[in-house]
Design a protein around this motif. Sequence first.
Motif, PDB file in Angstrom:
ATOM      1  N   CYS A   4       0.816  -1.202   0.000  1.00 21.18           N
ATOM      2  CA  CYS A   4       0.000   0.000   0.000  1.00 21.18           C
ATOM      3  C   CYS A   4       0.858   1.262   0.000  1.00 21.18           C
ATOM      4  CB  CYS A   4      -0.898  -0.036   1.245  1.00 21.18           C
ATOM      5  SG  CYS A   4      -2.091   1.299   1.363  1.00 21.18           S
ATOM      6  N   HIS A   5       0.532   2.198  -0.881  1.00 20.96           N
ATOM      7  CA  HIS A   5       1.214   3.495  -0.877  1.00 20.96           C
ATOM      8  C   HIS A   5       0.866   4.241   0.402  1.00 20.96           C
ATOM      9  CE1 HIS A   5       2.517   7.499  -2.064  1.00 20.96           C
ATOM     10  NE2 HIS A   5       3.186   6.936  -3.061  1.00 20.96           N
ATOM     11  N   SER A   6       1.832   4.972   0.932  1.00 19.72           N
ATOM     12  CA  SER A   6       1.643   5.654   2.214  1.00 19.72           C
ATOM     13  C   SER A   6       0.559   6.726   2.160  1.00 19.72           C
ATOM     14  CB  SER A   6       2.966   6.272   2.676  1.00 19.72           C
ATOM     15  OG  SER A   6       3.510   7.106   1.665  1.00 19.72           O
ATOM     16  N   ASP A   7       0.207   7.211   0.965  1.00 21.22           N
ATOM     17  CA  ASP A   7      -0.834   8.234   0.832  1.00 21.22           C
ATOM     18  C   ASP A   7      -2.223   7.647   0.553  1.00 21.22           C
ATOM     19  OD1 ASP A   7       0.963  10.252   1.263  1.00 21.22           O
ATOM     20  OD2 ASP A   7       1.328  10.659  -0.863  1.00 21.22           O
ATOM     21  N   ALA A   8      -2.341   6.333   0.498  1.00 23.40           N
ATOM     22  CA  ALA A   8      -3.622   5.705   0.165  1.00 23.40           C
ATOM     23  C   ALA A   8      -4.625   5.850   1.310  1.00 23.40           C
ATOM     24  CB  ALA A   8      -3.416   4.234  -0.155  1.00 23.40           C
ATOM     25  N   LYS A   9      -5.903   5.716   0.959  1.00 23.60           N
ATOM     26  CA  LYS A   9      -6.980   5.713   1.937  1.00 23.60           C
ATOM     27  C   LYS A   9      -7.835   4.475   1.699  1.00 23.60           C
ATOM     28  CE  LYS A   9      -7.185  10.761   2.241  1.00 23.60           C
ATOM     29  NZ  LYS A   9      -8.039  11.961   2.045  1.00 23.60           N
ATOM     30  N   PRO A  43       5.354   1.475  -3.809  1.00 22.45           N
ATOM     31  CA  PRO A  43       4.802   0.115  -3.857  1.00 22.45           C
ATOM     32  C   PRO A  43       5.372  -0.731  -4.990  1.00 22.45           C
ATOM     33  CG  PRO A  43       3.058   1.713  -3.517  1.00 22.45           C
ATOM     34  CD  PRO A  43       4.293   2.486  -3.852  1.00 22.45           C
ATOM     35  N   GLU A  44       5.680  -0.100  -6.127  1.00 14.31           N
ATOM     36  CA  GLU A  44       6.229  -0.857  -7.260  1.00 14.31           C
ATOM     37  C   GLU A  44       7.563  -1.508  -6.887  1.00 14.31           C
ATOM     38  OE1 GLU A  44       5.332   2.303  -7.346  1.00 14.31           O
ATOM     39  OE2 GLU A  44       3.665   2.473  -8.779  1.00 14.31           O
ATOM     40  N   SER A  45       8.446  -0.731  -6.245  1.00 14.17           N
ATOM     41  CA  SER A  45       9.748  -1.259  -5.850  1.00 14.17           C
ATOM     42  C   SER A  45       9.606  -2.359  -4.801  1.00 14.17           C
ATOM     43  CB  SER A  45      10.620  -0.124  -5.305  1.00 14.17           C
ATOM     44  OG  SER A  45      11.864  -0.614  -4.871  1.00 14.17           O
ATOM     45  N   LYS A  46       8.713  -2.152  -3.838  1.00 12.76           N
ATOM     46  CA  LYS A  46       8.503  -3.155  -2.798  1.00 12.76           C
ATOM     47  C   LYS A  46       7.939  -4.434  -3.399  1.00 12.76           C
ATOM     48  CE  LYS A  46       8.263  -4.779   1.380  1.00 12.76           C
ATOM     49  NZ  LYS A  46       9.490  -5.093   2.141  1.00 12.76           N
ATOM     50  N   THR A  47       7.007  -4.307  -4.333  1.00 11.59           N
ATOM     51  CA  THR A  47       6.428  -5.474  -4.997  1.00 11.59           C
ATOM     52  C   THR A  47       7.495  -6.243  -5.757  1.00 11.59           C
ATOM     53  OG1 THR A  47       4.276  -4.403  -5.212  1.00 11.59           O
ATOM     54  CG2 THR A  47       4.728  -6.241  -6.698  1.00 11.59           C
ATOM     55  N   ASP A  48       8.342  -5.526  -6.486  1.00 14.08           N
ATOM     56  CA  ASP A  48       9.424  -6.181  -7.230  1.00 14.08           C
ATOM     57  C   ASP A  48      10.354  -6.940  -6.289  1.00 14.08           C
ATOM     58  OD1 ASP A  48       8.447  -5.220  -9.612  1.00 14.08           O
ATOM     59  OD2 ASP A  48       9.828  -3.528  -9.720  1.00 14.08           O
ATOM     60  N   ALA A  49      10.683  -6.343  -5.144  1.00 16.73           N
ATOM     61  CA  ALA A  49      11.574  -7.003  -4.186  1.00 16.73           C
ATOM     62  C   ALA A  49      10.931  -8.275  -3.637  1.00 16.73           C
ATOM     63  CB  ALA A  49      11.906  -6.041  -3.048  1.00 16.73           C
TER      64      ALA A  49
END
Length: 269
Positions: A130-135, A192-198
């Motif tokens: 989840c992106h930190s700015d998401a709701k 989130p893209e980088s975290k998902t890739d990792a």
Amino acid sequence: MKRLALQFSHEDTVAHVVLNRPDKHNGVDWLMLKEMRQVQKKLQGMKRLRAVIIRGEGSSFCAGLDFKSVLSDPQTAAVMYAHLWMPFRNIFQTWSTGWRQLAVPVIAQIHGNCFGAGIQLALGADIRVCHSDAKLSILEAKWGLVPDMGGAALLHELVPVDVAKELTMTGRILPAADAGQLGLVSHVCDNPESKTDALLQEILQRSPDSVAASKFMIQRIWGLDESVNLTQERRWQRRLLGFKNQRVSVMRNSKAENKDIAFARRQIH
């Protein structure tokens, strides 16, 4: 050219499913529901598949069911209502639970608004980044309804019963950090893209048989009887949809001057 509510692609062993109604914050309409089920079935037949990533195009992951679109077509609305009477999981519930039948990890990449049908879709994934700015919100109470797209059946795996009741009863909108603390999402980060890739790089190093067995084993150990839970979703939604207090809820959200319309006294058993 026919509009596609979803974009589907795959590169080598990883598939990408993208909700594609950015002008509507990826609000769910009948076409999107049907296309999602088609994609799920297609993925089940892909023998080289190792992982699936779900995300939303535009500024939101998914802002929920597009009520305006659904209600504008009486025939579609009638078909959708009929699904509540089916004695098995319906197309609304496979929206989320269909991902649990895939023998590969499914990662939901959340940003912007993730409400109602959106959070239920995310709950069907194995991991939520989840992106930190998401709701996020289990928003159905705003419309006088209960979550019936697999969300209630899946929620018990993540949070205690009192938390599930509070979030469902209030429809409260949570910032990403609070959702992370409650356990609704797996990771909260700025990329989130980088975290998902990792995460994928770690998982793809493991045996696909081990990954599949781990997914199904843990689902069955953690879960209760999923089919019974899904039946309860359909049952309770039928007892709300179209009755006076549900109509009042819609009216209270339609115009500012309707905010004080009173709810009727009614017993729900």
